[in-house]
Design a protein around this motif. Structure first.
Motif, PDB file in Angstrom:
ATOM      1  N   GLN A 108      29.387  22.978  49.808  1.00  0.00           N
ATOM      2  CA  GLN A 108      30.632  22.504  48.903  1.00  0.00           C
ATOM      3  C   GLN A 108      32.065  23.206  49.214  1.00  0.00           C
ATOM      4  O   GLN A 108      31.710  24.503  49.489  1.00  0.00           O
ATOM      5  CB  GLN A 108      30.248  22.374  47.436  1.00  0.00           C
TER       6      GLN A 108
ATOM      7  N   GLY B  61      32.696  27.137  48.638  1.00  0.00           N
ATOM      8  CA  GLY B  61      31.331  27.845  49.174  1.00  0.00           C
ATOM      9  C   GLY B  61      31.473  28.668  50.353  1.00  0.00           C
ATOM     10  O   GLY B  61      32.647  29.090  50.703  1.00  0.00           O
TER      11      GLY B  61
ATOM     12  N   VAL C  63      31.915  20.888  55.215  1.00  0.00           N
ATOM     13  CA  VAL C  63      31.965  21.351  54.055  1.00  0.00           C
ATOM     14  C   VAL C  63      32.570  20.045  53.401  1.00  0.00           C
ATOM     15  O   VAL C  63      33.369  19.336  53.758  1.00  0.00           O
ATOM     16  CB  VAL C  63      33.358  22.375  54.124  1.00  0.00           C
ATOM     17  N   SER C  64      31.912  19.727  52.157  1.00  0.00           N
ATOM     18  CA  SER C  64      32.044  18.188  51.595  1.00  0.00           C
ATOM     19  C   SER C  64      31.355  18.377  50.229  1.00  0.00           C
ATOM     20  O   SER C  64      30.261  18.981  50.020  1.00  0.00           O
ATOM     21  CB  SER C  64      31.149  17.335  52.438  1.00  0.00           C
ATOM     22  N   SER C  65      31.962  17.925  49.311  1.00  0.00           N
ATOM     23  CA  SER C  65      31.360  17.526  47.983  1.00  0.00           C
ATOM     24  C   SER C  65      30.552  16.443  47.999  1.00  0.00           C
ATOM     25  O   SER C  65      29.883  16.037  46.502  1.00  0.00           O
ATOM     26  CB  SER C  65      32.420  17.645  46.854  1.00  0.00           C
TER      27      SER C  65
END
Length: 125
Positions: free
Chosen positions: A13, A16, A123-125
């Motif tokens: 996320q 992070g 990198v992703s929510s």
């Protein structure tokens, strides 16, 4: 045979952290520099960090300043890339590569060989 193998990528996320490893073999580790690069879809390969194992000198790309660090373990013949405060724009395939004894200016890819196979960082929510 000279080999570099990346590991440690994955999905994380925003905000992070991840630690990438570049395990090397087939050459005298302390005599060479190791660079980390990344390439996002449709973009040029970008130099991220480089460490000269002979003297510990490091170079880094401006986009990772203050967020990423590099370290080297000569007993394990491995270079680590610690990535903190990750952003979606850090999403890419990350590669490590062997350079000459010193880190080449401006991460000139012509002075890096061989390369590892890469590890995906998302990198992703």
């Amino acid at each position: 045979e000279v080999q570099l193998v990346e590991s440690g990528g994955g999905l994380v996320q925003p905000g992070g952290s991840l630690r990438l490893s570049c395990a090397t073999s087939g050459f005298p580790f302390d005599d060479y520099a190791i660079g980390w690069f990344r390439q996002a879809p449709g973009k040029k390969r970008e130099g991220v960090f480089c460490i000269s194992n002979s003297d510990g000198h490091t170079d880094y790309g401006n986009s990772v300043k203050g967020r990423f660090t590099i370290s080297s373990d000569s007993a394990m013949n491995t270079v680590y890339l610690q990535m903190n405060s990750l952003k979606p724009e850090d999403t890419a395939v990350y590669y490590c590569a062997r350079a000459t004894i010193l880190c080449p200016p401006d991460f000139n890819v012509a002075h890096f060989a061989p390369w590892g196979q890469g590890t995906q960082v998302t990198v992703s929510s």
